[in-house]
Write an enzyme that holds these catalytic residues in place. Structure first.
Site, PDB file in Angstrom:
ATOM      1  N   LYS A 193       2.962  -3.916  10.490  1.00  0.00           N
ATOM      2  CA  LYS A 193       3.556  -2.684  10.891  1.00  0.00           C
ATOM      3  C   LYS A 193       3.126  -2.303  12.426  1.00  0.00           C
ATOM      4  O   LYS A 193       2.062  -2.873  12.874  1.00  0.00           O
ATOM      5  CB  LYS A 193       2.936  -1.601  10.025  1.00  0.00           C
ATOM      6  CG  LYS A 193       3.206  -2.021   8.527  1.00  0.00           C
ATOM      7  CD  LYS A 193       4.576  -1.933   8.063  1.00  0.00           C
ATOM      8  CE  LYS A 193       4.613  -2.313   6.612  1.00  0.00           C
ATOM      9  NZ  LYS A 193       5.935  -1.688   6.016  1.00  0.00           N
ATOM     10  N   TYR A 253     -19.278  15.671  -9.279  1.00  0.00           N
ATOM     11  CA  TYR A 253     -18.821  14.948 -10.767  1.00  0.00           C
ATOM     12  C   TYR A 253     -18.165  15.809 -11.413  1.00  0.00           C
ATOM     13  O   TYR A 253     -18.111  15.907 -12.532  1.00  0.00           O
ATOM     14  CB  TYR A 253     -20.459  14.582 -11.194  1.00  0.00           C
ATOM     15  CG  TYR A 253     -21.045  13.461 -10.755  1.00  0.00           C
ATOM     16  CD1 TYR A 253     -20.254  12.290 -10.588  1.00  0.00           C
ATOM     17  CD2 TYR A 253     -22.350  13.680 -10.017  1.00  0.00           C
ATOM     18  CE1 TYR A 253     -20.801  11.264  -9.843  1.00  0.00           C
ATOM     19  CE2 TYR A 253     -22.752  12.554  -9.567  1.00  0.00           C
ATOM     20  CZ  TYR A 253     -22.253  11.120  -9.482  1.00  0.00           C
ATOM     21  OH  TYR A 253     -22.720  10.373  -8.709  1.00  0.00           O
ATOM     22  N   ARG A 276      -9.259   5.398  -1.454  1.00  0.00           N
ATOM     23  CA  ARG A 276      -9.940   5.919   0.018  1.00  0.00           C
ATOM     24  C   ARG A 276      -9.828   4.694   1.025  1.00  0.00           C
ATOM     25  O   ARG A 276     -10.026   3.576   0.696  1.00  0.00           O
ATOM     26  CB  ARG A 276     -11.256   6.496  -0.140  1.00  0.00           C
ATOM     27  CG  ARG A 276     -11.442   7.666  -0.943  1.00  0.00           C
ATOM     28  CD  ARG A 276     -12.847   8.023  -1.123  1.00  0.00           C
ATOM     29  NE  ARG A 276     -13.749   7.074  -1.734  1.00  0.00           N
ATOM     30  CZ  ARG A 276     -14.343   7.169  -2.871  1.00  0.00           C
ATOM     31  NH1 ARG A 276     -13.971   8.313  -3.614  1.00  0.00           N
ATOM     32  NH2 ARG A 276     -14.911   6.232  -3.327  1.00  0.00           N
ATOM     33  N   HIS A 292       8.634   2.877   8.309  1.00  0.00           N
ATOM     34  CA  HIS A 292       9.120   2.186   9.513  1.00  0.00           C
ATOM     35  C   HIS A 292       9.092   2.962  10.688  1.00  0.00           C
ATOM     36  O   HIS A 292       9.881   2.765  11.890  1.00  0.00           O
ATOM     37  CB  HIS A 292      10.525   1.585   9.235  1.00  0.00           C
ATOM     38  CG  HIS A 292      10.720   0.622   8.304  1.00  0.00           C
ATOM     39  ND1 HIS A 292      11.961  -0.111   7.867  1.00  0.00           N
ATOM     40  CD2 HIS A 292       9.774  -0.335   7.536  1.00  0.00           C
ATOM     41  CE1 HIS A 292      11.649  -1.163   7.099  1.00  0.00           C
ATOM     42  NE2 HIS A 292      10.663  -0.917   6.891  1.00  0.00           N
ATOM     43  N   ARG A 325     -11.272  14.568  -7.603  1.00  0.00           N
ATOM     44  CA  ARG A 325     -11.989  15.734  -7.343  1.00  0.00           C
ATOM     45  C   ARG A 325     -11.122  16.869  -6.702  1.00  0.00           C
ATOM     46  O   ARG A 325     -10.015  16.485  -6.135  1.00  0.00           O
ATOM     47  CB  ARG A 325     -12.934  15.167  -6.203  1.00  0.00           C
ATOM     48  CG  ARG A 325     -14.152  14.121  -6.849  1.00  0.00           C
ATOM     49  CD  ARG A 325     -15.270  13.861  -5.804  1.00  0.00           C
ATOM     50  NE  ARG A 325     -16.189  13.145  -6.402  1.00  0.00           N
ATOM     51  CZ  ARG A 325     -16.538  11.768  -6.167  1.00  0.00           C
ATOM     52  NH1 ARG A 325     -15.415  11.168  -5.351  1.00  0.00           N
ATOM     53  NH2 ARG A 325     -17.246  11.170  -6.889  1.00  0.00           N
ATOM     54  N   GLN A 372      -0.137  -1.639   7.331  1.00  0.00           N
ATOM     55  CA  GLN A 372      -0.496  -3.149   6.851  1.00  0.00           C
ATOM     56  C   GLN A 372      -0.182  -3.843   8.332  1.00  0.00           C
ATOM     57  O   GLN A 372       0.448  -3.411   9.275  1.00  0.00           O
ATOM     58  CB  GLN A 372       0.624  -3.366   5.806  1.00  0.00           C
ATOM     59  CG  GLN A 372       0.547  -4.763   5.322  1.00  0.00           C
ATOM     60  CD  GLN A 372       1.303  -5.715   5.943  1.00  0.00           C
ATOM     61  OE1 GLN A 372       2.603  -5.107   6.657  1.00  0.00           O
ATOM     62  NE2 GLN A 372       1.246  -6.955   6.026  1.00  0.00           N
ATOM     63  N   PHE A 411      11.983  -2.388   1.113  1.00  0.00           N
ATOM     64  CA  PHE A 411      10.867  -2.943   0.548  1.00  0.00           C
ATOM     65  C   PHE A 411      10.709  -2.458  -1.006  1.00  0.00           C
ATOM     66  O   PHE A 411      10.580  -1.212  -1.356  1.00  0.00           O
ATOM     67  CB  PHE A 411       9.601  -2.719   1.370  1.00  0.00           C
ATOM     68  CG  PHE A 411       8.325  -3.521   0.890  1.00  0.00           C
ATOM     69  CD1 PHE A 411       8.121  -5.124   0.787  1.00  0.00           C
ATOM     70  CD2 PHE A 411       7.234  -3.135   0.372  1.00  0.00           C
ATOM     71  CE1 PHE A 411       7.135  -5.760   0.179  1.00  0.00           C
ATOM     72  CE2 PHE A 411       6.166  -3.711  -0.059  1.00  0.00           C
ATOM     73  CZ  PHE A 411       6.131  -5.119  -0.071  1.00  0.00           C
ATOM     74  N   ASP A 416      10.014   8.094   3.004  1.00  0.00           N
ATOM     75  CA  ASP A 416       9.701   6.718   3.084  1.00  0.00           C
ATOM     76  C   ASP A 416       9.421   6.197   4.591  1.00  0.00           C
ATOM     77  O   ASP A 416      10.417   5.846   5.308  1.00  0.00           O
ATOM     78  CB  ASP A 416      10.243   5.400   2.281  1.00  0.00           C
ATOM     79  CG  ASP A 416       9.432   4.272   2.570  1.00  0.00           C
ATOM     80  OD1 ASP A 416       8.624   4.181   3.612  1.00  0.00           O
ATOM     81  OD2 ASP A 416       9.467   3.304   1.654  1.00  0.00           O
TER      82      ASP A 416
HETATM   83  C1  LIG Z   1       5.664  -1.779   4.221  1.00  0.00           C
HETATM   84  C2  LIG Z   1       6.382  -0.905   3.499  1.00  0.00           C
HETATM   85  C3  LIG Z   1       6.108  -0.089   2.467  1.00  0.00           C
HETATM   86  C4  LIG Z   1       4.661  -0.466   1.790  1.00  0.00           C
HETATM   87  O1  LIG Z   1       3.528  -0.559   2.781  1.00  0.00           O
HETATM   88  P1  LIG Z   1       2.130  -1.416   2.246  1.00  0.00           P
HETATM   89  O2  LIG Z   1       1.131  -1.040   3.240  1.00  0.00           O
HETATM   90  O3  LIG Z   1       2.457  -2.709   2.443  1.00  0.00           O
HETATM   91  O4  LIG Z   1       2.048  -0.985   0.808  1.00  0.00           O
HETATM   92  C5  LIG Z   1       6.742   0.848   1.739  1.00  0.00           C
HETATM   93  N1  LIG Z   1       8.169   1.042   2.190  1.00  0.00           N
HETATM   94  C6  LIG Z   1       8.660   0.250   3.171  1.00  0.00           C
HETATM   95  C7  LIG Z   1       9.996   0.573   3.710  1.00  0.00           C
HETATM   96  C8  LIG Z   1       7.761  -0.667   3.912  1.00  0.00           C
HETATM   97  O5  LIG Z   1       8.331  -1.422   4.997  1.00  0.00           O
END
Ligand SMILES: *Cc1c(COP(=O)(O)O)cnc(C)c1O
Length: 398
Positions: free
Chosen positions: A194, A230, A240, A168, A223, A191, A94, A165
């Site tokens: 997922k 502050y 967040r 998945h 922070r 997301q 992605f 990353d």
């Molecule tokens: C879904 C995904 C992302 C990003 O996630 P979001 O929550 O959609 O920003 C990053 N890397 C891979 C491989 C993904 O499948």
């Protein structure tokens, strides 16, 4: 020979595969409790979810944020990737894997993937190293982990951060430890598509307290742990997560292990049935160090040589007509996206060539994870549809 559904025959199945997201009254209750409490912001549920998810993956620290893209950005920033640094990424992923590098000030450098696993090829990573390489950002594609022993050895030898990353790979384990803190740190997405979701959401995991503190600071307006409200010690932003998202995720997390195991069992069953079908190349990768694997999708290759006159897209359409939700995945490697073809990135990507990634874009077929949550019989229908389409390949030829 049975007539194909795409030609008006009876489909292998008409019943739908399981839907997504999976939820019940428990999510409704927890969200209602948060709403009624008036405590909607960055409190108990966020803190508890961070602990619970980190513990589930076997990491020491978890820092939640708004989405997986943000989780990658804070991971890169916490590993001090900045202007001029190169980060090696795969092109079959992605956009966020590469765009996060650009947004952190770094330069993505694409290395090819392996056809057998769809994962970043460490030999090509080594070939792409320069004295500006700061980190390597492999994706555990579809949930199958890269060889983290080899990547960590490379990281130690060359002084590079290995950032996973893990978007998945909720539930994936390497030698019994979850993905996400196998290297310096890792990013997860929650997301909607997922395998655990609150619509949106993300988390970065790490075993390194310094990286966790830096990532927290970035998500929380710069922070720092010991500073005043502050008092801002770096330029961060506000990423967040809300209490409502965290409340949903805490319930979702209670189902993740069982769902991960069910998908893995169904995927193994499917592997066994379709392994021998000519022109279908499954991801047939066995490594005893992979002690559990998540399936974000069941990915296989359609190799056109064995299907005279039938294109991958024609095959996908025929499978869909049989009632099986198959898609074609990424249309081209990231470096062929319009954004990487423009000069303002300060690097010329026009001559990048990763032949395996390009081939994968032509050949890949994906069955997304909800279809693996069905019964063994639901899974067998996927195989039956493949067998049926294969048996009628001649009728399908254009
Ligand atoms: C879904 C995904 C992302 C990003 O996630 P979001 O929550 O959609 O920003 C990053 N890397 C891979 C491989 C993904 O499948």
């Amino acid at each position: 020979m049975a007539q194909l559904a795409i030609h008006g025959g009876t489909p292998v199945r008409t019943a739908p595969y399981p839907g997504w997201p999976v939820f019940d009254e428990t999510e409704v209750q927890r969200v209602t409790e948060v709403l009624r409490s008036g405590a909607w912001w960055y409190g108990e549920n966020v803190a508890r979810f961070e602990e619970e998810y980190a513990a589930f993956q076997g990491a020491r620290y978890g820092v939640t944020c708004t989405n997986g893209t943000a989780a990658l950005e804070i991971a890169l920033q916490a590993c001090r990737v900045s202007q001029g640094d190169e980060v090696i990424v795969p092109p079959y992923t992605f956009i966020a894997t590469a765009s996060a590098v650009v947004r952190t000030g770094g330069t993505p450098v694409f290395a090819d993937i392996e056809l057998e696993t769809a994962n970043l090829d460490i030999e090509d990573v080594e070939a792409k190293l320069t004295d500006r390489t700061k980190a390597v950002l492999p994706v555990h594609f579809a949930g199958l982990p890269v060889d983290m022993d080899a990547y960590n050895a490379l990281g130690r030898e060359k002084g590079l951060a290995i950032i996973e990353d893990a978007c998945h790979s909720w539930g994936t384990q390497w030698k019994g430890k979850g993905a996400g803190a196998l290297g310096q740190c890792g990013a997860f997405s929650f997301q909607m598509s997922k395998n655990i979701t609150a619509g949106e959401g993300g988390i970065m995991l790490t075993d390194d307290e310094g990286i966790a503190d830096a990532a927290r600071s970035v998500t929380n307006c710069g922070r720092c742990k010991s500073g005043g409200w502050y008092e801002h010690t770096l330029i961060g932003t506000n990423l967040r997560m809300t209490e409502i998202q965290a409340a949903i995720l805490r319930v979702q997390l209670t189902r993740l292990e069982e769902q991960t195991i069910r998908r893995e069992e169904n995927a193994r069953r499917l592997d066994a049935r379709v392994r021998g079908i000519p022109g279908i190349r499954i991801i047939d990768w066995v490594d005893p160090r992979i002690t559990r694997r998540s399936y974000h999708m069941y990915s296989f290759r359609f190799t056109a040589e064995e299907w005279p006159g039938v294109s991958r897209d024609r095959f996908v359409a025929a499978m869909q007509a049989e009632g099986v939700p198959v898609g074609a995945g990424y249309p081209y490697p990231l470096y062929k996206n319009p954004v990487f073809q423009r000069p303002e990135l300060g690097r010329d990507y026009s001559d990048v060539s990763c032949p395996n990634a390009e081939r994968m874009c032509q050949e890949a077929c994906w069955i997304m994870h909800p279809a693996l949550l069905g019964s063994p019989e639901d899974t067998d229908d996927i195989a039956r549809a493949m067998e049926k389409v294969r048996d009628s390949a001649q009728a399908l030829a254009e």
